[in-house]
Scaffold this motif. Structure first.
Motif, short mmCIF file in Angstrom:
data_model
loop_
_atom_site.label_atom_id
_atom_site.label_comp_id
_atom_site.label_asym_id
_atom_site.label_seq_id
_atom_site.Cartn_x
_atom_site.Cartn_y
_atom_site.Cartn_z
N ILE A 124 0.86 -1.18 0.00
CA ILE A 124 0.00 0.00 0.00
C ILE A 124 0.89 1.23 0.00
O ILE A 124 1.69 1.43 0.92
N PRO A 128 -2.35 7.76 -2.23
CA PRO A 128 -3.42 6.99 -2.88
C PRO A 128 -3.81 7.50 -4.25
O PRO A 128 -4.28 6.74 -5.10
N ALA A 131 -2.33 5.60 -7.05
CA ALA A 131 -2.56 4.15 -7.06
C ALA A 131 -3.71 3.72 -7.96
O ALA A 131 -3.98 2.53 -8.08
N CYS A 208 -7.63 1.94 -1.41
CA CYS A 208 -6.33 1.26 -1.52
C CYS A 208 -6.25 0.07 -0.58
O CYS A 208 -5.80 -1.02 -0.96
#
Length: 273
Positions: A124, A128, A131, A208
């Motif tokens: 992770i 974000p 992503a 995420c």
């Protein structure tokens, strides 16, 4: 049964290693915090452990199987490595940049083909917004992370052509709903039809985490996962991640510059200093 780094060395610039002969073992159910001053290789080790970077020397083992072979065995296809312009960001040499699997986005800047099954080690990222494909609605991005076996149970293999693809995506998203993870991480149904730029960083981070967890990883690597979030949201997300890790006996590797968070979350610390 463990995630193991054996004698890992890595350098972005030849002759200037950022990691040198690193040995680390993370057992199922452990939550290990990587500690070191900035620039000492914490993020690099996270990427090596999750298969985004290939080390100069050493091996990463997942439950006794070399990481690249574990990926191939789980997906049923060979490991794919990027070349040339498809290398990962941050100046990583092209020969060392590994492409991502379904369930985790390709490393930003990477456009390589992807194996068809999610990794048993999920990473992770801190940011974000990097992503997700900005042109995909978030529900579709989640659906892409569903393991094939879960999609098949949900009826995702029916149909043909565009209609079949739509049915498959819908079935995969139904499989996500059935896990209960959307509710656990406070993801609203309306968000599934939105694009990444329409949500806040905290809302995207929830996606995420869920996308990583629906891949059913054995180990979760969290690189400054909640660094950009407020304290209340940090506590909320980590509470659920810890609970799920305990339920699944999932090993966790985490990086955080917050001593209070490390003290609360980690079962032990590993120093790279």
């Amino acid at each position: 049964m463990s995630l193991e780094a054996r004698d890992i060395s890595f350098s972005y610039v030849p002759g200037r290693p950022i990691l040198h002969d690193v040995d680390l073992v993370v057992d199922p159910g452990e939550r290990v915090a990587l500690t070191a001053p900035s620039g000492r290789g914490k993020t690099t080790l996270c990427r090596v452990l999750s298969g985004y970077l290939r080390p100069d020397a050493g091996t990463v083992l997942v439950d006794g199987i070399e990481l690249s072979r574990a990926r191939a065995a789980r997906s049923g296809v060979p490991v794919v490595r990027t070349r040339g312009a498809r290398a990962a960001r941050d100046g990583v040499p092209a020969a060392r940049a590994w492409s991502a699997c379904d369930g985790v986005p390709a490393a930003p800047g990477s456009r390589g083909s992807r194996p068809r099954s999610p990794r048993s080690v999920q990473l992770i990222w801190q940011h974000p917004e990097q992503a997700f494909d900005p042109l995909l609605r978030l529900g579709r991005s989640l659906a892409e992370g569903v393991p094939s076996r879960a999609a098949a149970r949900a009826g995702g293999s029916s149909g043909a052509g565009n209609l079949g693809a739509a049915r498959s995506a819908a079935a995969r998203l139904d499989a996500v709903r059935e896990t209960g993870l959307l509710e656990r991480f406070g993801i609203r149904e309306a968000w599934l039809d939105r694009f990444p730029h329409e949500l806040s960083g905290g809302e995207l981070m929830r996606f995420c985490i869920v996308r990583a967890l629906i891949a059913e990883p054995r180990y979760l690597v969290c690189d400054e996962m909640t660094a950009m979030l407020d304290a209340v949201t940090q506590a909320e997300l980590w509470r659920e991640v810890i609970a799920i890790a305990d339920e699944r006996s999932m090993g966790v590797v985490l990086v955080s510059h917050s001593p209070a968070l490390v003290d609360r979350v980690a079962t032990r610390a590993f120093s790279l200093a």
